[in-house]
Design a protein around this motif. Structure first.
Motif, PDB file in Angstrom:
ATOM      1  N   TRP A  41       1.333 -21.731  18.985  1.00  0.00           N
ATOM      2  CA  TRP A  41       2.555 -21.301  19.668  1.00  0.00           C
ATOM      3  C   TRP A  41       3.733 -21.100  18.719  1.00  0.00           C
ATOM      4  O   TRP A  41       4.395 -20.068  18.747  1.00  0.00           O
ATOM      5  CB  TRP A  41       2.918 -22.305  20.751  1.00  0.00           C
ATOM      6  CG  TRP A  41       4.058 -21.860  21.603  1.00  0.00           C
ATOM      7  CD1 TRP A  41       5.364 -22.240  21.483  1.00  0.00           C
ATOM      8  CD2 TRP A  41       4.012 -20.962  22.709  1.00  0.00           C
ATOM      9  NE1 TRP A  41       6.132 -21.623  22.453  1.00  0.00           N
ATOM     10  CE2 TRP A  41       5.320 -20.832  23.227  1.00  0.00           C
ATOM     11  CE3 TRP A  41       2.982 -20.242  23.323  1.00  0.00           C
ATOM     12  CZ2 TRP A  41       5.620 -20.022  24.310  1.00  0.00           C
ATOM     13  CZ3 TRP A  41       3.280 -19.436  24.401  1.00  0.00           C
ATOM     14  CH2 TRP A  41       4.597 -19.334  24.882  1.00  0.00           C
ATOM     15  N   GLU A  42       4.031 -22.067  17.892  1.00  0.00           N
ATOM     16  CA  GLU A  42       5.209 -21.995  17.016  1.00  0.00           C
ATOM     17  C   GLU A  42       5.088 -20.913  15.953  1.00  0.00           C
ATOM     18  O   GLU A  42       6.093 -20.347  15.535  1.00  0.00           O
ATOM     19  CB  GLU A  42       5.460 -23.358  16.354  1.00  0.00           C
ATOM     20  CG  GLU A  42       5.818 -24.462  17.332  1.00  0.00           C
ATOM     21  CD  GLU A  42       7.072 -24.172  18.145  1.00  0.00           C
ATOM     22  OE1 GLU A  42       8.022 -23.591  17.608  1.00  0.00           O
ATOM     23  OE2 GLU A  42       7.070 -24.516  19.351  1.00  0.00           O
ATOM     24  N   GLU A  43       3.864 -20.623  15.532  1.00  0.00           N
ATOM     25  CA  GLU A  43       3.661 -19.625  14.479  1.00  0.00           C
ATOM     26  C   GLU A  43       3.441 -18.223  15.034  1.00  0.00           C
ATOM     27  O   GLU A  43       3.350 -17.261  14.285  1.00  0.00           O
ATOM     28  CB  GLU A  43       2.450 -20.009  13.606  1.00  0.00           C
ATOM     29  CG  GLU A  43       2.644 -21.279  12.796  1.00  0.00           C
ATOM     30  CD  GLU A  43       2.418 -22.548  13.619  1.00  0.00           C
ATOM     31  OE1 GLU A  43       1.609 -22.509  14.572  1.00  0.00           O
ATOM     32  OE2 GLU A  43       3.059 -23.564  13.330  1.00  0.00           O
ATOM     33  N   VAL A 101       6.674 -21.566  27.560  1.00  0.00           N
ATOM     34  CA  VAL A 101       6.203 -22.827  26.969  1.00  0.00           C
ATOM     35  C   VAL A 101       4.680 -22.773  26.927  1.00  0.00           C
ATOM     36  O   VAL A 101       4.048 -22.263  27.859  1.00  0.00           O
ATOM     37  CB  VAL A 101       6.694 -24.073  27.757  1.00  0.00           C
ATOM     38  CG1 VAL A 101       8.188 -24.251  27.624  1.00  0.00           C
ATOM     39  CG2 VAL A 101       6.297 -24.007  29.215  1.00  0.00           C
ATOM     40  N   PRO A 102       4.078 -23.282  25.870  1.00  0.00           N
ATOM     41  CA  PRO A 102       2.633 -23.132  25.694  1.00  0.00           C
ATOM     42  C   PRO A 102       1.801 -23.807  26.779  1.00  0.00           C
ATOM     43  O   PRO A 102       0.712 -23.315  27.118  1.00  0.00           O
ATOM     44  CB  PRO A 102       2.363 -23.756  24.322  1.00  0.00           C
ATOM     45  CG  PRO A 102       3.522 -24.638  24.046  1.00  0.00           C
ATOM     46  CD  PRO A 102       4.692 -24.016  24.765  1.00  0.00           C
ATOM     47  N   GLU A 103       2.288 -24.879  27.343  1.00  0.00           N
ATOM     48  CA  GLU A 103       1.514 -25.605  28.357  1.00  0.00           C
ATOM     49  C   GLU A 103       1.188 -24.745  29.572  1.00  0.00           C
ATOM     50  O   GLU A 103       0.161 -24.932  30.222  1.00  0.00           O
ATOM     51  CB  GLU A 103       2.260 -26.869  28.798  1.00  0.00           C
ATOM     52  CG  GLU A 103       2.416 -27.906  27.708  1.00  0.00           C
ATOM     53  CD  GLU A 103       3.528 -27.591  26.707  1.00  0.00           C
ATOM     54  OE1 GLU A 103       3.478 -28.134  25.592  1.00  0.00           O
ATOM     55  OE2 GLU A 103       4.428 -26.790  27.034  1.00  0.00           O
ATOM     56  N   LYS A 104       2.056 -23.810  29.881  1.00  0.00           N
ATOM     57  CA  LYS A 104       1.842 -22.946  31.050  1.00  0.00           C
ATOM     58  C   LYS A 104       0.642 -22.017  30.879  1.00  0.00           C
ATOM     59  O   LYS A 104       0.085 -21.530  31.862  1.00  0.00           O
ATOM     60  CB  LYS A 104       3.085 -22.114  31.344  1.00  0.00           C
ATOM     61  CG  LYS A 104       4.251 -22.920  31.869  1.00  0.00           C
ATOM     62  CD  LYS A 104       5.416 -22.017  32.185  1.00  0.00           C
ATOM     63  CE  LYS A 104       6.602 -22.792  32.721  1.00  0.00           C
ATOM     64  NZ  LYS A 104       7.734 -21.906  33.012  1.00  0.00           N
ATOM     65  N   LEU A 105       0.244 -21.764  29.633  1.00  0.00           N
ATOM     66  CA  LEU A 105      -0.896 -20.879  29.398  1.00  0.00           C
ATOM     67  C   LEU A 105      -2.201 -21.507  29.867  1.00  0.00           C
ATOM     68  O   LEU A 105      -3.155 -20.800  30.198  1.00  0.00           O
ATOM     69  CB  LEU A 105      -1.004 -20.520  27.919  1.00  0.00           C
ATOM     70  CG  LEU A 105       0.083 -19.604  27.373  1.00  0.00           C
ATOM     71  CD1 LEU A 105      -0.038 -19.475  25.876  1.00  0.00           C
ATOM     72  CD2 LEU A 105       0.021 -18.245  28.037  1.00  0.00           C
TER      73      LEU A 105
END
Length: 124
Positions: A41-43, A101-105
């Motif tokens: 996610w951050e990259e 936000v990555p968790e939603k994926l």
């Protein structure tokens, strides 16, 4: 020589694949792309995130349109379920785009994987 043989095999395997298997493969491909975005996610750039979400949304547009068309041989309850699931996927995708936000994926990844497994597990 090897490249030509690989291309011939790929063309043959595409012809021999059932529609259900193709759908399952495409859902797994979309899930894998989303998983990569989630894991890095951050990259990952905004454009890469948008591309993965757009691919998934386009795939679901095709799946829902095909499943719910008048020509579809699916029972009406399956058509209704696919339409409802498609609406959920579209709304959830928008929620991710609004508040990324990555968790939603995880929800989209899980849906794609579960549908793909179901397509592969059931006989035609």
């Amino acid at each position: 020589m090897y490249k030509q043989a690989a291309q011939a095999y790929q063309k043959t395997s595409q012809v021999a694949v059932s529609p259900r298997e193709l759908e399952a493969t495409l859902l797994m491909k979309a899930a894998a792309r989303l998983q990569l975005i989630k894991d890095d996610w951050e990259e990952t750039s905004f454009a890469e995130k948008d591309e993965a979400l757009s691919y998934n949304r386009k795939l679901w547009t095709i799946l829902v349109t095909s499943a719910t068309s008048a020509e579809s041989q699916l029972p009406q309850d399956i058509k209704n379920n696919m339409a409802s699931l498609g609406v959920f996927v579209f709304k959830h995708t928008m929620a991710i785009m609004i508040d990324p936000v990555p968790e939603k994926l995880g929800t989209l990844i899980s849906i794609n994987r579960n549908i793909a497994e179901g397509l592969r597990a059931r006989p035609e």
